[in-house]
Write an enzyme that holds these catalytic residues in place. Structure first.
Site, PDB file in Angstrom:
ATOM      1  N   PHE A 137     -41.261  63.035   0.823  1.00  0.00           N
ATOM      2  CA  PHE A 137     -40.923  62.936  -0.601  1.00  0.00           C
ATOM      3  C   PHE A 137     -40.519  64.295  -1.184  1.00  0.00           C
ATOM      4  CE2 PHE A 137     -43.871  59.034  -0.770  1.00  0.00           C
ATOM      5  CZ  PHE A 137     -42.845  58.209  -0.362  1.00  0.00           C
ATOM      6  N   HIS A 193     -48.503  62.480  -1.040  1.00  0.00           N
ATOM      7  CA  HIS A 193     -47.638  62.584  -2.230  1.00  0.00           C
ATOM      8  C   HIS A 193     -47.638  61.214  -2.918  1.00  0.00           C
ATOM      9  CE1 HIS A 193     -43.875  64.806  -3.842  1.00  0.00           C
ATOM     10  NE2 HIS A 193     -44.186  63.853  -4.712  1.00  0.00           N
ATOM     11  N   ILE A 194     -48.248  61.145  -4.102  1.00  0.00           N
ATOM     12  CA  ILE A 194     -48.374  59.852  -4.771  1.00  0.00           C
ATOM     13  C   ILE A 194     -47.004  59.246  -5.074  1.00  0.00           C
ATOM     14  CG2 ILE A 194     -50.646  60.351  -5.737  1.00  0.00           C
ATOM     15  CD1 ILE A 194     -49.268  60.823  -8.437  1.00  0.00           C
ATOM     16  N   HIS A 195     -46.965  57.932  -5.114  1.00  0.00           N
ATOM     17  CA  HIS A 195     -45.734  57.195  -5.413  1.00  0.00           C
ATOM     18  C   HIS A 195     -46.098  55.796  -5.898  1.00  0.00           C
ATOM     19  CE1 HIS A 195     -46.776  56.874  -1.143  1.00  0.00           C
ATOM     20  NE2 HIS A 195     -46.242  55.653  -1.160  1.00  0.00           N
ATOM     21  N   LEU A 196     -45.274  55.272  -6.773  1.00  0.00           N
ATOM     22  CA  LEU A 196     -45.483  53.972  -7.398  1.00  0.00           C
ATOM     23  C   LEU A 196     -44.468  52.979  -6.838  1.00  0.00           C
ATOM     24  CD1 LEU A 196     -46.917  52.335  -9.684  1.00  0.00           C
ATOM     25  CD2 LEU A 196     -45.117  53.145 -11.213  1.00  0.00           C
TER      26      LEU A 196
END
Length: 163
Positions: A24, A119-122
Site C-alpha cells: 500500500f 497498513h489499515i484499509h477499508l
C-alpha cells in the site's frame, strides 16, 4: 489441494513484478503507475484501489497514505475523509454498478484476518441477491464471474464521475 478452480486471468499476479515492503505504501508513492496498479482515485489523504484478489467484481479498498496498523492512532481528519469516500463508494456501487447491497469492513491485525496487516484499509464489497451459490457455500471456492480489467475500467469511469 481439492479446492482449486482454474483461473488463468490470475497468472499475471503470480508472474508479475513483486513489490518489496508495504504494497500500500508502494501504491501511495507511485502515482505514475496508477493505471497498472488499478488505482481508482487519490487525494491528499488517501487513495482508492481495486482489490487484486476480490471477493466479488467491483471490490475495492479505501487506504490512507499514512502507514499505520492502528485505526485508533489514525488522524481523525483522515478517518472522517475515508468515511466520506466510503459513502461515495457505496453510491457508486449501488447506483452505477448495480449492486443490491455492500459489505464494508476492516480487518485490524493478522489475527482479525487482515491479509496486509501492517497498513489499515477499508473494504467495500458489492453484493447481489443470491450471489452465494453452491460452489461458494458447499465447495468453499470463490468464482469471479468477469474480467478484472473490464471491471476496473468501468469502476474507474464511475469513480471519476462521482468523486
Amino acid at each position: 489441494m481439492q479446492n482449486i478452480l482454474y483461473a488463468p486471468w490470475r497468472d499475471e499476479y503470480v508472474t508479475n513484478y513483486k513489490i518489496e515492503g508495504c504494497v500500500f505504501c508502494h501504491i501511495s508513492q507511485h502515482q505514475e503507475d496508477d493505471e497498472s496498479l488499478h488505482v481508482l482515485y487519490r487525494d491528499e489523504y488517501c487513495f482508492v484501489v481495486m482489490n487484486r484478489y476480490p471477493y466479488t467484481p467491483g471490490h475495492f479498498m479505501i487506504i490512507p497514505h499514512t502507514h499505520t496498523d492502528k485505526l485508533e492512532s489514525l488522524d481523525t481528519e483522515v478517518w472522517l475523509h475515508m468515511s466520506a469516500l466510503a459513502q461515495k463508494g457505496v453510491r457508486v456501487l449501488k447506483e452505477g454498478f448495480g449492486a443490491h447491497g455492500v459489505n464494508i469492513g476492516m480487518n485490524l491485525g493478522a489475527s482479525a484476518g487482515a491479509g496486509i496487516a501492517e497498513h489499515i484499509h477499508l473494504h467495500l464489497v458489492p453484493r447481489w441477491q443470491r450471489d452465494t451459490n453452491f460452489i461458494t457455500a458447499i465447495g468453499e471456492t470463490r468464482v469471479y464471474s468477469t474480467d478484472f480489467e473490464k471491471i476496473y475500467q468501468k469502476m474507474k469511469a464511475l469513480v471519476e464521475e462521482a468523486f
